[in-house]
Scaffold this active site. Structure first.
Site, PDB file in Angstrom:
ATOM      1  N   HIS A  88      39.070 -11.201  96.547  1.00  0.00           N
ATOM      2  CA  HIS A  88      40.148 -11.224  95.562  1.00  0.00           C
ATOM      3  C   HIS A  88      40.022 -10.005  94.670  1.00  0.00           C
ATOM      4  O   HIS A  88      38.904  -9.586  94.348  1.00  0.00           O
ATOM      5  CB  HIS A  88      40.082 -12.494  94.698  1.00  0.00           C
ATOM      6  CG  HIS A  88      41.352 -12.757  93.969  1.00  0.00           C
ATOM      7  ND1 HIS A  88      41.609 -12.185  92.732  1.00  0.00           N
ATOM      8  CD2 HIS A  88      42.440 -13.471  94.303  1.00  0.00           C
ATOM      9  CE1 HIS A  88      42.814 -12.567  92.345  1.00  0.00           C
ATOM     10  NE2 HIS A  88      43.346 -13.339  93.271  1.00  0.00           N
ATOM     11  N   ASP A 115      43.574 -19.362  99.265  1.00  0.00           N
ATOM     12  CA  ASP A 115      44.222 -19.550 100.564  1.00  0.00           C
ATOM     13  C   ASP A 115      43.290 -20.089 101.638  1.00  0.00           C
ATOM     14  O   ASP A 115      43.746 -20.409 102.734  1.00  0.00           O
ATOM     15  CB  ASP A 115      44.809 -18.216 101.047  1.00  0.00           C
ATOM     16  CG  ASP A 115      45.999 -17.788 100.207  1.00  0.00           C
ATOM     17  OD1 ASP A 115      46.835 -18.657  99.915  1.00  0.00           O
ATOM     18  OD2 ASP A 115      46.087 -16.607  99.838  1.00  0.00           O
TER      19      ASP A 115
HETATM   20  N1  CMC Z   1      36.958  -9.337 104.809  1.00  0.00           N
HETATM   21  C1  CMC Z   1      36.135  -8.279 104.972  1.00  0.00           C
HETATM   22  N2  CMC Z   1      35.944  -7.315 104.056  1.00  0.00           N
HETATM   23  C2  CMC Z   1      36.605  -7.437 102.909  1.00  0.00           C
HETATM   24  C3  CMC Z   1      37.488  -8.515 102.653  1.00  0.00           C
HETATM   25  C4  CMC Z   1      37.649  -9.502 103.655  1.00  0.00           C
HETATM   26  N3  CMC Z   1      38.444 -10.539 103.482  1.00  0.00           N
HETATM   27  N4  CMC Z   1      38.031  -8.361 101.420  1.00  0.00           N
HETATM   28  C5  CMC Z   1      37.511  -7.231 100.917  1.00  0.00           C
HETATM   29  N5  CMC Z   1      36.652  -6.677 101.802  1.00  0.00           N
HETATM   30  C6  CMC Z   1      35.827  -5.478 101.597  1.00  0.00           C
HETATM   31  C7  CMC Z   1      36.648  -4.207 101.722  1.00  0.00           C
HETATM   32  O1  CMC Z   1      36.649  -3.734 103.056  1.00  0.00           O
HETATM   33  C8  CMC Z   1      35.938  -3.281 100.774  1.00  0.00           C
HETATM   34  O2  CMC Z   1      34.761  -2.853 101.411  1.00  0.00           O
HETATM   35  P1  CMC Z   1      34.187  -1.348 101.105  1.00  0.00           P
HETATM   36  O3  CMC Z   1      33.819  -1.371  99.642  1.00  0.00           O
HETATM   37  O4  CMC Z   1      33.042  -1.199 102.016  1.00  0.00           O
HETATM   38  O5  CMC Z   1      35.333  -0.411 101.394  1.00  0.00           O
HETATM   39  C9  CMC Z   1      35.504  -4.216  99.631  1.00  0.00           C
HETATM   40  O6  CMC Z   1      35.372  -5.508 100.241  1.00  0.00           O
HETATM   41  C10 CMC Z   1      36.495  -4.282  98.476  1.00  0.00           C
HETATM   42  O7  CMC Z   1      37.752  -4.646  99.027  1.00  0.00           O
HETATM   43  P2  CMC Z   1      39.148  -4.030  98.591  1.00  0.00           P
HETATM   44  O8  CMC Z   1      40.080  -4.097  99.741  1.00  0.00           O
HETATM   45  O9  CMC Z   1      38.932  -2.706  97.935  1.00  0.00           O
HETATM   46  O10 CMC Z   1      39.565  -5.068  97.484  1.00  0.00           O
HETATM   47  P3  CMC Z   1      41.022  -5.303  96.925  1.00  0.00           P
HETATM   48  O11 CMC Z   1      40.850  -5.838  95.577  1.00  0.00           O
HETATM   49  O12 CMC Z   1      41.841  -4.069  97.088  1.00  0.00           O
HETATM   50  O13 CMC Z   1      41.639  -6.404  97.923  1.00  0.00           O
HETATM   51  C11 CMC Z   1      42.202  -8.492  98.882  1.00  0.00           C
HETATM   52  C12 CMC Z   1      41.700  -7.759  97.630  1.00  0.00           C
HETATM   53  C13 CMC Z   1      42.483  -9.953  98.520  1.00  0.00           C
HETATM   54  C14 CMC Z   1      43.490  -7.856  99.377  1.00  0.00           C
HETATM   55  C15 CMC Z   1      41.106  -8.425  99.980  1.00  0.00           C
HETATM   56  O14 CMC Z   1      39.928  -9.064  99.538  1.00  0.00           O
HETATM   57  C16 CMC Z   1      41.565  -9.017 101.303  1.00  0.00           C
HETATM   58  O15 CMC Z   1      42.181  -8.316 102.105  1.00  0.00           O
HETATM   59  N6  CMC Z   1      41.273 -10.339 101.557  1.00  0.00           N
HETATM   60  C17 CMC Z   1      41.786 -10.999 102.743  1.00  0.00           C
HETATM   61  C18 CMC Z   1      43.232 -11.426 102.529  1.00  0.00           C
HETATM   62  C19 CMC Z   1      43.340 -12.592 101.587  1.00  0.00           C
HETATM   63  O16 CMC Z   1      42.620 -13.592 101.703  1.00  0.00           O
HETATM   64  N7  CMC Z   1      44.291 -12.512 100.658  1.00  0.00           N
HETATM   65  C20 CMC Z   1      44.584 -13.592  99.685  1.00  0.00           C
HETATM   66  C21 CMC Z   1      44.149 -13.220  98.315  1.00  0.00           C
HETATM   67  S1  CMC Z   1      44.167 -14.587  97.147  1.00  0.00           S
HETATM   68  C22 CMC Z   1      45.797 -15.147  97.032  1.00  0.00           C
HETATM   69  C23 CMC Z   1      46.845 -14.128  96.784  1.00  0.00           C
HETATM   70  O17 CMC Z   1      46.672 -13.125  96.118  1.00  0.00           O
HETATM   71  O18 CMC Z   1      47.937 -14.360  97.271  1.00  0.00           O
END
Ligand code: CMC
Length: 433
Positions: A310, A367
């Site tokens: 998140h 989720d």
């Molecule tokens: N699986 C694997 N790696 C992950 C995941 C995941 N689900 N989420 C984040 N990471 C890694 C990412 O690759 C990055 O690694 P590095 O630092 O080595 O590059 C690190 O963790 C930080 O991630 P980020 O993408 O920079 O974080 P963000 O804040 O931009 O993204 C997120 C947040 C929710 C989009 C992401 O965690 C994600 O894609 N999660 C899976 C999709 C998901 O479950 N979404 C629902 C979110 S909650 C409800 C809502 O908002 O609707």
């Protein structure tokens, strides 16, 4: 919106020039450096891709502390609201800044009941979507179309806001259920005002002339809880979309329609559908957790573990905790044994011990378990994100309303750093190689 200016300031030094920036403080002590005059004073903008460190507004609606796992609507703990309120009460709270008393709740419910039908002409729209059409696209289109049937009565959208917001809250249920019935080729079931908000929705979804649907109070209670947990989450992607689109002056229906579209994405609300798809894939692949966890860690592989991580929570999502418990309870009540639930428990256990996920503070989010509940109560997978939209609607509307009432609001218009070509000579078509 007025906020507290602290006596502290931030000093920014650029090539020997010092710029003094005010620091403002929120109710819970969160602090922000106000850079709104920086461009004018210094010629510099700030760059923050994905707005990881940018506040787009001040707000009085939702407070969240991502390090402590705290979520409050209008000062009330999410756990208390989820345990003690109906979704309609929480919708009122978000829209009106306080919990309703008995008569306020009755008149709010009265408006919702009054607006439950959709114009019969709109029903023809459903006939022209292919049967496999995404319910999210249908929802967005239908909500956008409402303005043609229910135009705002005055030039000032705030004049009609109670009518327009209850209209939306009521009709979105009917639209969602009708789209499902149409996709199944079943006759439509019209709203019944003797049922509660959630009971009515479930009945419109599942009642059939050949097999009347029995509205079970436990299912209604679980659905209420899920919708409450989704009702607002401050400046997330879809809410920011509603505010941004709304800041251009469009009508509320159009702004909400844009929010629905943003929510559709698998990184946002679409994750609930993606989680169940992912769990099914892992299940069908002999529960090969290792394979999918390695894929999720591989930077060259776009696969991510849906339902984990998140932007704001760096600990367990408080909504996720409540949903996990509710999931266990409702599956027991319904005597449903879903292998995906055991799989989800196992996956969570492995992930929470894995160094990659631990280092990055990746915990289950809202989720991760919600889809398993929806499956148990009969909601088809492609409607999971529609359920999220039903829940998020009061949040979107209250944020839109807050924005319109805030004299600080300007059209949303971020800047950029241009990295394209420098000026170059134009070459007529016939001379181009
Ligand atoms: N699986 C694997 N790696 C992950 C995941 C995941 N689900 N989420 C984040 N990471 C890694 C990412 O690759 C990055 O690694 P590095 O630092 O080595 O590059 C690190 O963790 C930080 O991630 P980020 O993408 O920079 O974080 P963000 O804040 O931009 O993204 C997120 C947040 C929710 C989009 C992401 O965690 C994600 O894609 N999660 C899976 C999709 C998901 O479950 N979404 C629902 C979110 S909650 C409800 C809502 O908002 O609707």
């Amino acid at each position: 919106m007025s906020y507290k200016l602290t006596d502290q300031t931030a000093q920014l030094s650029i090539n020997g020039s010092i710029y003094t920036l005010p620091i403002i403080e929120g109710t819970m002590g969160d602090r922000a450096i106000d850079i709104s005059n920086l461009l004018q004073e210094s010629g510099y903008i700030t760059l923050d891709s994905g707005y990881k460190n940018t506040g787009s507004c001040t707000s009085t609606i939702t407070y969240l502390d991502g390090n402590k796992g705290i979520l409050r609507y209008r000062g009330y703990e999410i756990e208390e609201l989820a345990d003690n309120c109906s979704f309609v009460e929480v919708a009122y709270l978000l829209l009106h800044d306080g919990l309703p008393n008995v008569s306020e709740l009755e008149s709010f419910k009265g408006l919702i009941e009054r607006f439950a039908l959709i114009h019969e002409d709109m029903i023809h729209f459903f006939d022209h979507f292919p049967s496999h059409a995404s319910p999210m696209s249908i929802l967005s289109v239908m909500v956008n179309s409402l303005v043609n049937y229910y135009p705002e009565l005055s030039d000032d959208p705030m004049d009609d806001i109670d009518i327009t917001s209850t209209r939306l809250l009521s009709k979105i249920r009917t639209i969602a259920a009708f789209s499902y019935k149409k996709s199944m080729g079943h006759p439509l079931v019209y709203p019944r005002n003797d049922l509660s908000y959630c009971g009515n929705f479930l009945n419109m979804m599942f009642d059939k002339p050949v097999k009347p649907y029995v509205v079970r109070p436990e299912v209604v209670a679980t659905l209420n809880k899920l919708l409450i947990l989704h009702a607002d989450h401050e400046q997330n992607c879809s809410t920011s979309t509603v505010r941004l689109v709304g800041s251009a002056g469009v009508n509320l229906y159009a702004a909400i329609s844009a929010g629905i579209t943003a929510l559709w994405g698998p990184l946002h609300g679409g994750a609930n559908e993606a989680v169940v798809d992912m769990l099914e894939t892992i299940y069908a692949d002999d529960c090969n957790f290792e394979k999918y966890i390695s894929k999720a860690k591989d930077r060259n592989d776009p696969f991510r573990l849906s339902g984990f991580g998140h932007r704001v929570y760096k600990t367990y999502d408080p909504r996720g905790k409540i949903i996990k418990k509710a999931c266990d309870e409702i599956l027991n009540v319904l005597e449903v044994s879903d292998p995906l639930l055991d799989l989800a428990y196992q996956l969570e256990e492995i992930v929470l011990k894995d160094e990659y996920f631990v280092e990055r503070n990746l915990y289950p989010n809202v989720d991760f378990y919600s889809g398993i509940i929806y499956r148990a109560i009969g909601i088809p997978t492609n409607m999971f994100t529609v359920m999220f939209a039903l829940g998020r609607l009061p949040g979107w509307i209250s944020q839109w309303k807050e924005m319109h009432g805030d004299p600080a609001t300007r059209i949303g218009r971020p800047r950029q750093v241009y990295l394209g070509e420098k000026p170059r000579d134009f070459i007529p078509l016939e001379e181009r190689e």
